[in-house]
Design a protein around this motif. Structure first.
Motif, PDB file in Angstrom:
ATOM      1  N   PRO A 108       8.884  -5.140  -4.600  1.00 50.63           N
ATOM      2  CA  PRO A 108       7.965  -4.658  -5.640  1.00 50.63           C
ATOM      3  C   PRO A 108       7.656  -3.173  -5.470  1.00 50.63           C
ATOM      4  O   PRO A 108       7.542  -2.667  -4.347  1.00 50.63           O
ATOM      5  CB  PRO A 108       6.698  -5.494  -5.423  1.00 50.63           C
ATOM      6  CG  PRO A 108       7.056  -6.561  -4.449  1.00 50.63           C
ATOM      7  CD  PRO A 108       8.230  -6.069  -3.671  1.00 50.63           C
ATOM      8  N   VAL A 109       7.514  -2.476  -6.589  1.00 48.32           N
ATOM      9  CA  VAL A 109       7.010  -1.108  -6.571  1.00 48.32           C
ATOM     10  C   VAL A 109       5.520  -1.178  -6.241  1.00 48.32           C
ATOM     11  O   VAL A 109       4.776  -1.919  -6.887  1.00 48.32           O
ATOM     12  CB  VAL A 109       7.241  -0.421  -7.925  1.00 48.32           C
ATOM     13  CG1 VAL A 109       6.523   0.917  -7.983  1.00 48.32           C
ATOM     14  CG2 VAL A 109       8.733  -0.245  -8.176  1.00 48.32           C
ATOM     15  N   PRO A 110       5.053  -0.447  -5.244  1.00 53.20           N
ATOM     16  CA  PRO A 110       3.661  -0.606  -4.804  1.00 53.20           C
ATOM     17  C   PRO A 110       2.668   0.111  -5.709  1.00 53.20           C
ATOM     18  O   PRO A 110       2.972   1.157  -6.294  1.00 53.20           O
ATOM     19  CB  PRO A 110       3.671   0.043  -3.413  1.00 53.20           C
ATOM     20  CG  PRO A 110       4.726   1.098  -3.507  1.00 53.20           C
ATOM     21  CD  PRO A 110       5.794   0.530  -4.419  1.00 53.20           C
ATOM     22  N   SER A 111       1.491  -0.471  -5.824  1.00 55.48           N
ATOM     23  CA  SER A 111       0.375   0.212  -6.465  1.00 55.48           C
ATOM     24  C   SER A 111      -0.379   1.010  -5.411  1.00 55.48           C
ATOM     25  O   SER A 111      -0.305   0.719  -4.216  1.00 55.48           O
ATOM     26  CB  SER A 111      -0.578  -0.812  -7.105  1.00 55.48           C
ATOM     27  OG  SER A 111       0.083  -1.572  -8.092  1.00 55.48           O
ATOM     28  N   ALA A 112      -1.099   2.019  -5.854  1.00 53.65           N
ATOM     29  CA  ALA A 112      -1.934   2.782  -4.925  1.00 53.65           C
ATOM     30  C   ALA A 112      -3.018   1.875  -4.336  1.00 53.65           C
ATOM     31  O   ALA A 112      -3.513   0.964  -5.002  1.00 53.65           O
ATOM     32  CB  ALA A 112      -2.579   3.954  -5.657  1.00 53.65           C
TER      33      ALA A 112
END
Length: 236
Positions: A108-112
């Motif tokens: 997954p592309v990470p969230s801040a």
């Protein structure tokens, strides 16, 4: 804890359909069909201009109308049970990418961290986990590896053009230390909820490749209608 309270509240409080507002159902049958676009499957998408290093990207649905509303309800309003139908849509996009042999790794592309704390959950990781359940039911060997991290802060991408987004996220992601060994020897599919310019996915691909991973493509829940390459990805 905020995510836990949201999930408990959703079990006892009346809800309206996240897509159209129909009362007393979190996702009505019509909006569920809209997510699947009549069962016609995912489509390959290509932002314009294409950022350097962007892998092949497949999307499950056009980002419009009910699909937009459902994604925002899950992401911003904590409608956590919507992860399951959104995960099913993402699984269709993952199938479009294909695996290239061996067990599949969904990254997954990470969230801040600040965004995760504010929302009480990580929406992309939750949808990825739901997609992995759907894929395993279909006999696909798959794991979700949340190995990407933000190495520096980025500004909100809203309002930035393609060139500004590329500059904003350049070098922002990494796979820390020995964690990169988990990526060795298996095809990696990057996953996100939405693709616009492709800048974030290109940066995620760079970081995974730098850690020794083999990126075979990216899969997202939704993309703009104009970015679909084939009619079957446009939902009619």
């Amino acid at each position: 804890m905020r995510g836990v309270w949201r999930e408990l509240a959703s079990l006892v409080l009346p809800v309206d359909c996240a897509g159209c507002g129909q009362p007393r159902t979190e996702l009505c049958a019509a909006c569920h069909r809209a997510l699947w676009r009549g069962g016609r499957g995912a489509g390959q998408v290509r932002p314009r201009p294409v950022p350097a290093g962007l892998p092949r990207v497949w999307a499950g649905a056009p980002y419009a109308d009910e699909v937009r509303a459902v994604l925002l309800a899950h992401k911003e309003r904590g409608a956590l049970r919507l992860a399951a139908p959104l995960g099913a849509v993402l699984a269709g996009a993952v199938r479009g990418v294909g695996g290239g042999g061996g067990p599949l790794l969904l990254v997954p592309v990470p969230s801040a961290r600040k965004a995760v704390a504010g929302r009480g959950h990580d929406p992309v990781r939750r949808i990825a986990l739901a997609a992995s359940v759907e894929l395993r039911r279909a006999g696909v060997a798959v794991r979700v590896l949340a190995v990407l991290r933000q190495r520096r802060a980025v500004v909100d991408q809203a309002g930035l053009d393609a060139r500004q987004r590329l500059a904003n996220v350049a070098g922002a992601l990494e796979v820390p230390g020995a964690v990169g060994r988990l990526l060795t020897g298996a095809p990696v599919v990057l996953v996100d909820d939405l693709v616009t310019t492709g800048a974030t996915l290109a940066e995620a691909a760079r970081a995974v490749r730098a850690a020794g991973g083999r990126v075979t493509g990216a899969a997202v829940v939704a993309a703009s209608r104009s970015s679909f390459l084939f009619n079957r990805g446009c939902g009619g």
